[in-house]
Design a protein around this motif. Structure first.
Motif, PDB file in Angstrom:
ATOM      1  N   THR A 130      -9.359  33.239  22.436  1.00  0.00           N
ATOM      2  CA  THR A 130      -9.593  31.812  22.669  1.00  0.00           C
ATOM      3  C   THR A 130      -9.386  31.510  24.143  1.00  0.00           C
ATOM      4  N   LYS A 131      -9.991  30.419  24.576  1.00  0.00           N
ATOM      5  CA  LYS A 131      -9.861  30.030  25.978  1.00  0.00           C
ATOM      6  C   LYS A 131      -8.841  28.906  26.084  1.00  0.00           C
ATOM      7  N   TRP A 132      -7.841  29.101  26.922  1.00  0.00           N
ATOM      8  CA  TRP A 132      -6.821  28.074  27.119  1.00  0.00           C
ATOM      9  C   TRP A 132      -7.413  26.978  27.994  1.00  0.00           C
ATOM     10  N   PRO A 133      -7.444  25.724  27.518  1.00  0.00           N
ATOM     11  CA  PRO A 133      -8.206  24.703  28.240  1.00  0.00           C
ATOM     12  C   PRO A 133      -7.467  24.023  29.405  1.00  0.00           C
ATOM     13  N   TYR A 134      -6.209  24.352  29.594  1.00  0.00           N
ATOM     14  CA  TYR A 134      -5.447  23.599  30.601  1.00  0.00           C
ATOM     15  C   TYR A 134      -5.202  24.417  31.860  1.00  0.00           C
ATOM     16  N   GLN A 135      -5.095  23.683  32.963  1.00  0.00           N
ATOM     17  CA  GLN A 135      -4.965  24.311  34.275  1.00  0.00           C
ATOM     18  C   GLN A 135      -3.504  24.399  34.710  1.00  0.00           C
ATOM     19  N   TYR A 136      -2.724  23.398  34.362  1.00  0.00           N
ATOM     20  CA  TYR A 136      -1.356  23.311  34.891  1.00  0.00           C
ATOM     21  C   TYR A 136      -0.340  23.886  33.903  1.00  0.00           C
ATOM     22  N   GLY A 182      -6.611  54.203  10.187  1.00  0.00           N
ATOM     23  CA  GLY A 182      -7.998  53.907   9.827  1.00  0.00           C
ATOM     24  C   GLY A 182      -8.206  52.474   9.354  1.00  0.00           C
ATOM     25  N   ASP A 183      -7.089  51.765   9.112  1.00  0.00           N
ATOM     26  CA  ASP A 183      -7.201  50.365   8.677  1.00  0.00           C
ATOM     27  C   ASP A 183      -7.461  49.445   9.864  1.00  0.00           C
ATOM     28  N   HIS A 184      -7.843  48.233   9.520  1.00  0.00           N
ATOM     29  CA  HIS A 184      -8.119  47.194  10.513  1.00  0.00           C
ATOM     30  C   HIS A 184      -7.217  45.994  10.216  1.00  0.00           C
ATOM     31  N   LEU A 185      -6.713  45.379  11.269  1.00  0.00           N
ATOM     32  CA  LEU A 185      -5.794  44.245  11.149  1.00  0.00           C
ATOM     33  C   LEU A 185      -6.371  43.053  11.892  1.00  0.00           C
ATOM     34  N   LEU A 186      -6.281  41.874  11.286  1.00  0.00           N
ATOM     35  CA  LEU A 186      -6.663  40.641  11.982  1.00  0.00           C
ATOM     36  C   LEU A 186      -5.395  39.910  12.390  1.00  0.00           C
ATOM     37  N   MET A 187      -5.237  39.709  13.683  1.00  0.00           N
ATOM     38  CA  MET A 187      -4.014  39.086  14.219  1.00  0.00           C
ATOM     39  C   MET A 187      -4.368  37.781  14.921  1.00  0.00           C
ATOM     40  N   VAL A 188      -3.603  36.743  14.635  1.00  0.00           N
ATOM     41  CA  VAL A 188      -3.863  35.450  15.269  1.00  0.00           C
ATOM     42  C   VAL A 188      -3.624  35.559  16.789  1.00  0.00           C
ATOM     43  N   ASP A 189      -4.509  34.909  17.543  1.00  0.00           N
ATOM     44  CA  ASP A 189      -4.472  35.008  19.008  1.00  0.00           C
ATOM     45  C   ASP A 189      -3.196  34.389  19.589  1.00  0.00           C
ATOM     46  N   THR A 190      -2.550  33.517  18.819  1.00  0.00           N
ATOM     47  CA  THR A 190      -1.376  32.797  19.319  1.00  0.00           C
ATOM     48  C   THR A 190      -0.078  33.410  18.791  1.00  0.00           C
ATOM     49  N   SER A 205      20.065  22.941  23.445  1.00  0.00           N
ATOM     50  CA  SER A 205      18.729  22.714  23.985  1.00  0.00           C
ATOM     51  C   SER A 205      18.345  23.834  24.942  1.00  0.00           C
ATOM     52  N   LEU A 206      17.051  24.152  24.951  1.00  0.00           N
ATOM     53  CA  LEU A 206      16.522  25.205  25.825  1.00  0.00           C
ATOM     54  C   LEU A 206      15.191  24.760  26.412  1.00  0.00           C
ATOM     55  N   ILE A 207      14.860  25.338  27.570  1.00  0.00           N
ATOM     56  CA  ILE A 207      13.588  25.027  28.224  1.00  0.00           C
ATOM     57  C   ILE A 207      12.952  26.322  28.725  1.00  0.00           C
ATOM     58  N   LEU A 208      11.615  26.342  28.686  1.00  0.00           N
ATOM     59  CA  LEU A 208      10.883  27.516  29.150  1.00  0.00           C
ATOM     60  C   LEU A 208       9.633  27.018  29.875  1.00  0.00           C
ATOM     61  N   GLY A 209       9.452  27.454  31.103  1.00  0.00           N
ATOM     62  CA  GLY A 209       8.245  27.093  31.849  1.00  0.00           C
ATOM     63  C   GLY A 209       7.266  28.248  31.837  1.00  0.00           C
ATOM     64  N   VAL A 210       6.004  27.961  31.489  1.00  0.00           N
ATOM     65  CA  VAL A 210       4.994  29.026  31.417  1.00  0.00           C
ATOM     66  C   VAL A 210       3.821  28.619  32.298  1.00  0.00           C
ATOM     67  N   SER A 211       3.582  29.383  33.353  1.00  0.00           N
ATOM     68  CA  SER A 211       2.507  28.978  34.259  1.00  0.00           C
ATOM     69  C   SER A 211       1.169  29.621  33.910  1.00  0.00           C
ATOM     70  N   SER A 212       1.163  30.643  33.020  1.00  0.00           N
ATOM     71  CA  SER A 212      -0.100  31.354  32.772  1.00  0.00           C
ATOM     72  C   SER A 212      -0.342  31.627  31.289  1.00  0.00           C
ATOM     73  N   VAL A 213      -0.558  30.580  30.515  1.00  0.00           N
ATOM     74  CA  VAL A 213      -0.864  30.774  29.092  1.00  0.00           C
ATOM     75  C   VAL A 213      -2.170  31.557  28.925  1.00  0.00           C
ATOM     76  N   ALA A 214      -3.151  31.285  29.790  1.00  0.00           N
ATOM     77  CA  ALA A 214      -4.478  31.908  29.656  1.00  0.00           C
ATOM     78  C   ALA A 214      -4.379  33.427  29.592  1.00  0.00           C
ATOM     79  N   ALA A 215      -3.445  34.003  30.333  1.00  0.00           N
ATOM     80  CA  ALA A 215      -3.303  35.464  30.380  1.00  0.00           C
ATOM     81  C   ALA A 215      -2.797  36.045  29.065  1.00  0.00           C
ATOM     82  N   MET A 216      -2.257  35.174  28.184  1.00  0.00           N
ATOM     83  CA  MET A 216      -1.691  35.650  26.917  1.00  0.00           C
ATOM     84  C   MET A 216      -2.699  35.601  25.774  1.00  0.00           C
ATOM     85  N   ARG A 217      -3.903  35.077  26.013  1.00  0.00           N
ATOM     86  CA  ARG A 217      -4.885  34.883  24.945  1.00  0.00           C
ATOM     87  C   ARG A 217      -6.130  35.718  25.216  1.00  0.00           C
TER      88      ARG A 217
END
Ligand code: PLP
Length: 392
Positions: free
Chosen positions: A354-360, A98-106, A339-351
């Motif tokens: 908020t609207k992710w402003p970048y295309q690439y 019955g409680d409500h939680l506020l979670m950051v979009d990121t 060192s590590l690397i991670l490529g993410v092609s679709s940040v928009a799908a994770m938010r």
């Protein structure tokens, strides 16, 4: 005590070390007593670092809890077998149907997944909010809002939150403020000075620092500590003393590792900012980073983790960049010496809020402790492969 001195001394009390430099590895399920009196004493004090039964902790876990409490502040530290377990147990310790939680979009993706599945099944509703909302969070607070969860900087996209502004409003409405403080690592951000009630870390990352242990922590204020401790105990949370020993060993070099991670990452980020393929640098210490002013105001340093966004490219070019790396291997974690690397092609799908402003694509780097010039050369060759694909 200054920060670097604290890192060396944290948790090293003689009752845990028995006179040697490091706390011993105490492996135990059963704790045995010679008399009814001793057993009664242990039972009565089972919440207060007296050995009672393995699940309640041993001298090794008491030393590690003390160390984390001394680094982060707060009244005590609960330990979990992963950072994710720390997040879910901290939330479950304070929320009910019955409680409500506020979670950051990121938020870290598994944190979102937990809210969207298990919390839904438990009858807890989650609303996602813009990491840059600040005091505006008040509009999202409902009479049944119980927990406000922050993660600063945000996962992958690095937005820094105005923690004190959110905490102030939250406390006016009797909400509990939790923070995923993994990036701050207990040394670059002091959560309890900014109104946090429960500070969570994936100790898997910088605390352990060597990519060989899964571990989570949650430190809490005097007010929240008893409930966090007892509910985590009820959920059976405990951790191997060998893993805790490695984490204690990791802590001793946290200061010097962080300085080097920070220095090298800033050099790499600066180099990247001058590359023509790069749209923007998402590093809290850069003015281009959303919430940079809050990092400048509230943090005492940075580390090896940041992202950048490309201004062109496609999946094939990104793959060519990532595939041939010599030092930046692909991996989902960070905080180790490598060192590590991670490529993410679709940040928009994770938010969702908020609207992710970048295309690439976005690329996240963890800059390790290798010589930074080798790392820059590695990236330079990566961009060559990237451009070759785009030009062909
Ligand atoms: C890795 C990570 C976690 C989860 O930690 P695990 O130990 O992998 O479960 C939580 N939050 C953040 C920000 C992380 O990067």
């Amino acid at each position: 005590m200054k920060k670097d001195t604290k890192i060396i001394n944290a948790g090293r009390h003689s009752k845990w070390t028995q006179g040697v430099v490091n706390p011993s590895v105490t492996r135990a399920s059963t704790v045995v007593f010679d008399s009814v009196k001793e057993m009664k004493h242990a039972t009565a004090n089972k919440a207060n670092q007296v050995m009672f039964y393995g699940r309640r902790g041993t001298t090794t876990s008491f030393a590690f809890s003390d160390a984390m409490t001394e680094l982060e502040g707060g009244a005590g530290c609960a330990i979990y077998p992963s950072g994710t377990a720390a997040i879910t147990n901290a939330i479950l310790s304070f929320i009910k149907s019955g409680d409500h939680l506020l979670m950051v979009d990121t938020a870290y993706e598994p944190t979102r997944a937990f809210c969207d599945t298990m919390l839904v099944n438990l009858g807890v509703e989650t609303t996602y909010y813009d990491p840059l909302i600040g005091a505006g969070i008040e509009e999202l607070i409902r009479p049944n809002t119980r927990v406000i969860f922050l993660e600063s900087p945000g996962s992958l996209t690095m937005e820094v939150q105005d923690v004190p502004a959110i905490a102030e409003v939250a406390h006016q409405h009797d909400c509990i403020v939790m923070l995923d403080n993994t990036w701050g690592a207990g040394i670059n951000f002091q959560p309890f000075d900014y109104g946090i009630d429960v500070s969570i870390q994936a100790a898997t990352k910088y605390i352990v620092g060597h990519s060989d242990v899964m571990l989570g922590t949650a430190t809490a204020t005097e007010k929240c500590w008893p409930q966090l401790r007892e509910n985590s105990y009820l959920m059976g949370q405990c951790t191997s003393p060998d893993d805790l020993y490695l984490a204690l060993r990791g802590i001793r070099t946290l200061g010097v590792r962080m300085k080097q991670h920070q220095q090298s990452a800033l050099k790499v980020a600066d180099w990247l900012s001058r590359r023509e393929e790069v749209e923007t640098i998402l590093h809290p210490a850069f003015a281009s980073n959303p919430g940079h002013e809050f990092w400048q105001r509230d943090f005492t340093g940075a580390n090896g983790l940041f992202s950048f966004v490309l201004n062109k490219g496609n999946q094939a070019a990104l793959t060519a960049l990532l595939d041939g790396m010599e030092h930046f291997k692909m991996g989902y974690s960070w905080g180790g010496f490598e060192s590590l690397i991670l490529g993410v092609s679709s940040v928009a799908a994770m938010r969702t809020a908020t609207k992710w402003p970048y295309q690439y694509p976005l690329v996240r780097l963890h800059v390790g402790l290798e010589d930074v010039d080798d790392l820059i050369e590695d990236l330079e060759k990566g961009f060559e492969r990237f451009n070759q694909v785009l030009e062909s």
